[in-house]
Design a protein around this motif. Structure first.
Motif, PDB file in Angstrom:
ATOM      1  N   SER A  29      28.575  36.541  75.603  1.00 51.71           N
ATOM      2  CA  SER A  29      28.850  37.030  76.956  1.00 51.71           C
ATOM      3  C   SER A  29      29.116  35.890  77.928  1.00 51.71           C
ATOM      4  CB  SER A  29      27.678  37.875  77.457  1.00 51.71           C
ATOM      5  OG  SER A  29      26.491  37.098  77.477  1.00 51.71           O
ATOM      6  N   THR A  30      28.764  34.664  77.545  1.00 52.71           N
ATOM      7  CA  THR A  30      29.028  33.521  78.419  1.00 52.71           C
ATOM      8  C   THR A  30      30.453  33.004  78.278  1.00 52.71           C
ATOM      9  OG1 THR A  30      28.244  31.942  76.756  1.00 52.71           O
ATOM     10  CG2 THR A  30      26.625  32.792  78.313  1.00 52.71           C
ATOM     11  N   THR A  31      31.172  33.459  77.258  1.00 51.79           N
ATOM     12  CA  THR A  31      32.565  33.022  77.084  1.00 51.79           C
ATOM     13  C   THR A  31      33.429  33.668  78.140  1.00 51.79           C
ATOM     14  OG1 THR A  31      32.287  32.717  74.710  1.00 51.79           O
ATOM     15  CG2 THR A  31      34.519  33.046  75.513  1.00 51.79           C
ATOM     16  N   VAL A  48      50.453  30.535  74.546  1.00 48.54           N
ATOM     17  CA  VAL A  48      51.470  31.368  75.173  1.00 48.54           C
ATOM     18  C   VAL A  48      50.994  31.842  76.548  1.00 48.54           C
ATOM     19  CG1 VAL A  48      52.760  33.515  74.970  1.00 48.54           C
ATOM     20  CG2 VAL A  48      52.326  32.130  72.937  1.00 48.54           C
ATOM     21  N   ALA A  49      49.801  32.416  76.574  1.00 45.06           N
ATOM     22  CA  ALA A  49      49.243  32.933  77.823  1.00 45.06           C
ATOM     23  C   ALA A  49      47.725  32.908  77.731  1.00 45.06           C
ATOM     24  CB  ALA A  49      49.727  34.358  78.079  1.00 45.06           C
ATOM     25  N   GLY A  50      47.089  32.510  78.818  1.00 46.56           N
ATOM     26  CA  GLY A  50      45.632  32.463  78.856  1.00 46.56           C
ATOM     27  C   GLY A  50      45.114  33.234  80.046  1.00 46.56           C
ATOM     28  N   ILE A  51      43.884  33.734  79.900  1.00 47.07           N
ATOM     29  CA  ILE A  51      43.285  34.496  80.989  1.00 47.07           C
ATOM     30  C   ILE A  51      41.838  34.075  81.159  1.00 47.07           C
ATOM     31  CG2 ILE A  51      42.611  36.430  79.482  1.00 47.07           C
ATOM     32  CD1 ILE A  51      43.406  38.285  81.895  1.00 47.07           C
ATOM     33  N   TYR A  52      41.424  33.996  82.415  1.00 44.94           N
ATOM     34  CA  TYR A  52      40.066  33.632  82.783  1.00 44.94           C
ATOM     35  C   TYR A  52      39.370  34.933  83.123  1.00 44.94           C
ATOM     36  CZ  TYR A  52      36.514  30.750  85.168  1.00 44.94           C
ATOM     37  OH  TYR A  52      35.368  30.108  85.551  1.00 44.94           O
ATOM     38  N   GLY A 101      31.809  29.423  75.093  1.00 46.77           N
ATOM     39  CA  GLY A 101      31.099  28.889  76.235  1.00 46.77           C
ATOM     40  C   GLY A 101      31.884  29.043  77.520  1.00 46.77           C
ATOM     41  N   TRP A 102      31.644  28.120  78.406  1.00 47.53           N
ATOM     42  CA  TRP A 102      32.114  28.226  79.781  1.00 47.53           C
ATOM     43  C   TRP A 102      33.316  27.318  80.013  1.00 47.53           C
ATOM     44  CZ3 TRP A 102      30.468  31.242  83.805  1.00 47.53           C
ATOM     45  CH2 TRP A 102      30.920  30.881  85.073  1.00 47.53           C
ATOM     46  N   ALA A 103      34.300  27.834  80.750  1.00 45.38           N
ATOM     47  CA  ALA A 103      35.432  27.027  81.182  1.00 45.38           C
ATOM     48  C   ALA A 103      35.609  27.221  82.683  1.00 45.38           C
ATOM     49  CB  ALA A 103      36.695  27.431  80.442  1.00 45.38           C
ATOM     50  N   SER A 104      36.273  26.285  83.318  1.00 39.34           N
ATOM     51  CA  SER A 104      36.474  26.356  84.769  1.00 39.34           C
ATOM     52  C   SER A 104      37.720  27.145  85.130  1.00 39.34           C
ATOM     53  CB  SER A 104      36.570  24.946  85.361  1.00 39.34           C
ATOM     54  OG  SER A 104      37.639  24.240  84.755  1.00 39.34           O
ATOM     55  N   GLY A 105      38.512  27.499  84.112  1.00 40.97           N
ATOM     56  CA  GLY A 105      39.724  28.258  84.374  1.00 40.97           C
ATOM     57  C   GLY A 105      40.430  28.577  83.075  1.00 40.97           C
TER      58      GLY A 105
END
Length: 126
Positions: A29-31, A48-52, A101-105
């Motif tokens: 759930s932290t991803t 190709v495409a990423g989403i936060y 884990g966690w990303a900033s964007g």
């Protein structure tokens, strides 16, 4: 255990559309970042495409910007890739990917994605 199942690939003529789906389960759930990646024969895998997932912000490969749209339905645990105005150079195996884990964007870097689906083939003929 992370499970990602893609569907929706196929063969279309140039200018056509396809919508890919990816059903997800088992990831932490932290991803907070997910993406669609692709790999054509003889080429490196590319984003190709990423989403936060926290804010729904997105990022696109310049080659697909304006033609592809990534989206997420949290209620259905499903990620989508709407592909319009397809070109022969879009032909590739498309993979759904989940980060760790966690990303900033949002990010397109394949190295940031340890979890991949089995892929769905997209073939665009001229």
């Amino acid at each position: 255990q992370v499970q990602l199942v893609e569907s929706g690939g196929g063969s279309v003529q140039a200018g056509g559309s396809l919508k890919l789906s990816c059903t997800t389960s088992g990831y932490s759930s932290t991803t907070n970042y997910m993406a669609w990646l692709r790999q054509a024969p003889g080429k490196e895998r590319e984003g190709v495409a990423g989403i936060y997932t926290l804010r729904g912000s997105t990022v696109y490969n310049d080659d697909v910007k304006g033609r592809f749209t990534i989206s997420l339905d949290n209620a259905k645990n499903t990620m989508y890739l709407q592909m319009n105005a397809l070109k022969p150079e879009d032909s590739a195996m498309y993979y759904c990917a989940v980060g760790a884990g966690w990303a900033s964007g949002p990010t397109l870097a394949p190295s940031r994605y340890p979890h991949w689906g089995q892929g769905t083939q997209v073939t665009v003929s001229s």
